[in-house]
Design a protein around this motif. Structure first.
Motif, PDB file in Angstrom:
ATOM      1  N   SER A 176       0.854  -1.302  -0.057  1.00 43.88           N
ATOM      2  CA  SER A 176      -0.089  -0.056   0.085  1.00 43.88           C
ATOM      3  C   SER A 176       0.835   1.267   0.050  1.00 43.88           C
ATOM      4  N   ALA A 177       0.263   2.341   0.031  1.00 39.22           N
ATOM      5  CA  ALA A 177       0.964   3.655  -0.078  1.00 39.22           C
ATOM      6  C   ALA A 177       1.201   4.353   1.349  1.00 39.22           C
ATOM      7  N   ILE A 178       0.834   3.397   2.517  1.00 38.25           N
ATOM      8  CA  ILE A 178       0.950   4.026   3.652  1.00 38.25           C
ATOM      9  C   ILE A 178       2.353   4.173   4.196  1.00 38.25           C
ATOM     10  N   CYS A 179       2.598   5.309   4.650  1.00 45.43           N
ATOM     11  CA  CYS A 179       4.117   5.779   4.882  1.00 45.43           C
ATOM     12  C   CYS A 179       4.325   6.453   6.178  1.00 45.43           C
ATOM     13  N   GLU A 180       2.994   6.558   6.900  1.00 40.62           N
ATOM     14  CA  GLU A 180       2.674   7.192   8.364  1.00 40.62           C
ATOM     15  C   GLU A 180       2.235   6.160   9.067  1.00 40.62           C
ATOM     16  N   LEU A 181       2.722   5.634  10.150  1.00 45.00           N
ATOM     17  CA  LEU A 181       2.227   4.491  10.906  1.00 45.00           C
ATOM     18  C   LEU A 181       2.328   4.829  12.448  1.00 45.00           C
TER      19      LEU A 181
END
Length: 409
Positions: A205-210
């Motif tokens: 996915s494009a998730i880059c802040e977790l």
């Protein structure tokens, strides 16, 4: 006699007044609450009236239960708000925050339809917060399906307790999501079993802040999450060393295409070969600078910009502690090679002196390799020298005091 003050006339073609639009919105919201036999949310009612007084559009809706149950026995519902946004074609709402409610299946169904409309919706919402709310399996499954098609950039599910089955319903809608860039699941009861699934979601996915603070990932869960990210960072750095900016103050070049990335080295090599780069525009970073940067990154792949893992029982005790050494190797690899990582929070985890020394050496290697600066947070329960050295090497706050201009007499 002094002239009377002339009223300022609006120029031709000026935007319509905010006040009538918000007054009509409030009236329609009240009507839908009466028809559905629910109570008006006091926070929304207050914010709308405040926006009317200030003559400013309301962009964030806070849906919370009524504080005084003696005043109204009717529950607060999400449906009247969504119906009002639809009926009034209110296209300026960017955030909906739902706190502490028991969300029913009809409410989630309407919310899912609202999210699935994407470009056709009257409200291009970018942030959805569902905090400390209760949802059954059907609702989670319906919400997960809607996430596949939504235009959300940030999703917050803090304090919502998830078991393995509940988590799978949400993650099914996050994989292959090319739009969602930030995910927060703090204090959600996530255990070591969620680590591999989190790693898979980040990889595809494009998730880059977790944000995963306050869970129970321990060593094995954290290792499963970080392994694909660290392997990708190492392979990318070795194959394309020019990706790192020679100046610490400049943003790095970021990947434009990253298809089919996974935790295996062969697939990472394949994805890194088809990697292309583009320079991000240099903007002045002010309040919320990290989030402004994240909004520009939409490429899928196992890489991360901001990772918060505070208070996750990551230590050397018990059977889980046997994997602390391997976790340390993975962490140091990520720190040394990731050109994307900007913030890593490991606070309130007793990593021990050996792991802390490894992090310190990785930060030094990162600096000598001229990679972008990285803010690292660790627990102070290590030697003062190591803690101080890590703090000095970590990225400092960009905020500086503005010098006052001298007033000329």
């Amino acid at each position: 006699m002094p002239r009377a003050k002339e009223r300022k006339q609006k120029p031709k073609g000026a935007a319509p007044s905010v006040v009538p639009i918000l007054q009509k919105f409030l009236k329609t919201y009240q009507k839908h609450c009466i028809q559905s036999r629910t109570s008006m949310c006091p926070a929304i009612q207050r914010d709308l009236k405040s926006s009317i007084d200030r003559e400013q559009f309301l962009r964030k809706f806070m849906l919370v239960r009524a504080g005084n149950s003696a005043v109204s026995t009717l529950p607060v519902s999400l449906e009247p708000l969504l119906m009002t946004i639809r009926d009034e074609s209110y296209a300026l709402a960017k955030e909906i925050c739902i706190w502490g409610l028991q969300l029913t299946n009809p409410e989630i169904a309407r919310l899912a339809l609202f999210l699935e409309q994407k470009g056709y919706t009257t409200c291009p919402m970018t942030t959805l917060e569902i905090v400390d709310c209760k949802m059954d399996l059907w609702s989670l499954g319906r919400l997960g399906k809607a996430l596949q098609f939504s235009s959300l950039h940030f999703l917050v599910l803090d304090y919502c307790k998830f078991g393995n089955e509940e988590l799978e319903r949400i993650f099914a809608g996050l994989e292959s999501n090319q739009r969602l860039q930030g995910l927060s699941m703090r204090y959600c009861g996530l255990g070591p079993w969620s680590g591999p699934r989190l790693g898979s979601v980040i990889s595809h996915s494009a998730i880059c802040e977790l944000h995963l603070d306050g869970n129970y990932l321990q060593c094995s869960g954290t290792l499963a999450l970080l392994r694909p990210i660290a392997e990708y960072a190492e392979m990318q750095r070795k194959d394309q060393p020019t990706l790192a900016s020679p100046h610490a103050g400049n943003p790095p070049q970021l990947p434009q295409v990253c298809q089919g990335a996974s935790s295996t080295s062969s697939q990472i090599v394949k994805s890194s070969k088809i990697l292309t780069a583009k320079k991000t525009s240099q903007k002045k970073s002010g309040k919320g600078g990290i989030r402004k940067k994240v909004k520009r990154l939409t490429e899928a792949g196992p890489w991360i910009v901001m990772l918060h893992l505070a208070d996750n029982s990551i230590d050397g005790t018990g059977r889980e502690g046997e994997q602390l050494l391997e976790l340390t190797r993975t962490l140091t690899c990520l720190i040394k090679y990731s050109t994307h990582l900007r913030e890593l929070d490991l606070g309130n985890n007793v990593l021990g002196e050996t792991a802390a020394a490894g992090i310190l050496e990785a930060l030094r290697a990162r600096k000598s390799g001229k990679l972008p600066p990285l803010k690292v947070t660790v627990t102070p329960r290590i030697s003062s020298d190591t803690f101080r050295s890590i703090w000095k090497l970590s990225k400092k706050s960009n905020t500086t005091r503005k010098k006052k201009k001298k007033v000329k007499n």
